[in-house]
Design a protein around this motif. Structure first.
Motif, PDB file in Angstrom:
ATOM      1  N   UNK A   1       0.831  -1.168   0.000  1.00 58.75           N
ATOM      2  CA  UNK A   1       0.000   0.000   0.000  1.00 58.75           C
ATOM      3  C   UNK A   1       0.881   1.239   0.000  1.00 58.75           C
ATOM      4  N   UNK A   2       0.640   2.135  -0.918  1.00 60.84           N
ATOM      5  CA  UNK A   2       1.401   3.375  -0.983  1.00 60.84           C
ATOM      6  C   UNK A   2       0.779   4.399  -0.049  1.00 60.84           C
ATOM      7  N   UNK A   3       1.620   5.102   0.652  1.00 53.31           N
ATOM      8  CA  UNK A   3       1.159   6.112   1.588  1.00 53.31           C
ATOM      9  C   UNK A   3       1.386   7.495   1.002  1.00 53.31           C
ATOM     10  N   UNK A   4       0.557   8.416   1.409  1.00 52.35           N
ATOM     11  CA  UNK A   4       0.767   9.806   1.035  1.00 52.35           C
ATOM     12  C   UNK A   4       1.953  10.353   1.805  1.00 52.35           C
ATOM     13  N   UNK A   5       2.446  11.493   1.352  1.00 50.56           N
ATOM     14  CA  UNK A   5       3.548  12.173   2.025  1.00 50.56           C
ATOM     15  C   UNK A   5       3.123  12.503   3.465  1.00 50.56           C
ATOM     16  N   UNK A   6       4.006  12.286   4.438  1.00 56.77           N
ATOM     17  CA  UNK A   6       3.654  12.583   5.827  1.00 56.77           C
ATOM     18  C   UNK A   6       3.317  14.060   6.013  1.00 56.77           C
ATOM     19  N   UNK A   7       2.405  14.312   6.924  1.00 53.14           N
ATOM     20  CA  UNK A   7       2.032  15.685   7.241  1.00 53.14           C
ATOM     21  C   UNK A   7       2.963  16.245   8.305  1.00 53.14           C
ATOM     22  N   UNK A   8       3.338  17.494   8.155  1.00 53.04           N
ATOM     23  CA  UNK A   8       4.167  18.162   9.164  1.00 53.04           C
ATOM     24  C   UNK A   8       3.268  18.646  10.299  1.00 53.04           C
ATOM     25  N   UNK A   9       3.897  19.046  11.403  1.00 52.78           N
ATOM     26  CA  UNK A   9       3.129  19.591  12.524  1.00 52.78           C
ATOM     27  C   UNK A   9       2.366  20.840  12.084  1.00 52.78           C
ATOM     28  N   UNK A  10       2.985  21.667  11.248  1.00 49.69           N
ATOM     29  CA  UNK A  10       2.311  22.880  10.760  1.00 49.69           C
ATOM     30  C   UNK A  10       1.095  22.519   9.909  1.00 49.69           C
ATOM     31  N   UNK A  11       1.224  21.490   9.076  1.00 47.08           N
ATOM     32  CA  UNK A  11       0.082  21.063   8.251  1.00 47.08           C
ATOM     33  C   UNK A  11      -1.043  20.510   9.114  1.00 47.08           C
ATOM     34  N   UNK A  12      -0.690  19.774  10.148  1.00 44.88           N
ATOM     35  CA  UNK A  12      -1.714  19.249  11.056  1.00 44.88           C
ATOM     36  C   UNK A  12      -2.427  20.397  11.785  1.00 44.88           C
TER      37      UNK A  12
END
Length: 103
Positions: free
Chosen positions: A1-12
């Motif tokens: 399963x391919x995952x999306x790019x991890x989210x940064x703390x700022x994006x969260x």
């Protein structure tokens, strides 16, 4: 399963700013908990180093083991959706094998 790019703390944080609901807050709290486990794993990795011979402090290791042992993803039964996806993947694999393809 391919995952999306991890989210940064700022994006969260931006996600919560756009949707400041109790549900989003609960999801962010879970993400925070999981990120803490990743940070503990990184702490252990840095203690071990590239050679893999360094001592890991017992308290750090014990905390990490407790965190891992408490992870629901290691003990939860599959959800109906997960079961369906697994069964579909197994059917595709079996069909490929019947047709002489090796995967």
């Amino acid at each position: 399963m391919h995952h999306r790019k991890p989210l940064t703390a700022a994006e969260l944080a931006e996600i919560y700013n756009r949707e400041p609901t109790p549900t989003v807050l609960r999801l962010l709290q879970e993400i925070h908990r999981l990120r803490a486990t990743v940070m503990r794993a990184d702490q252990i990795r840095r203690m071990i180093g590239a050679g893999g011979t360094a001592y890991v402090a017992g308290t750090v290791w014990e905390c990490f083991e407790r965190e891992l042992n408490a992870e629901p993803c290691l003990t939860d039964p599959q959800t109906p959706r997960q079961e369906q996806r697994t069964e579909a993947a197994m059917r595709r694999l079996e069909e490929r094998r019947k047709n002489g393809r090796k995967d």
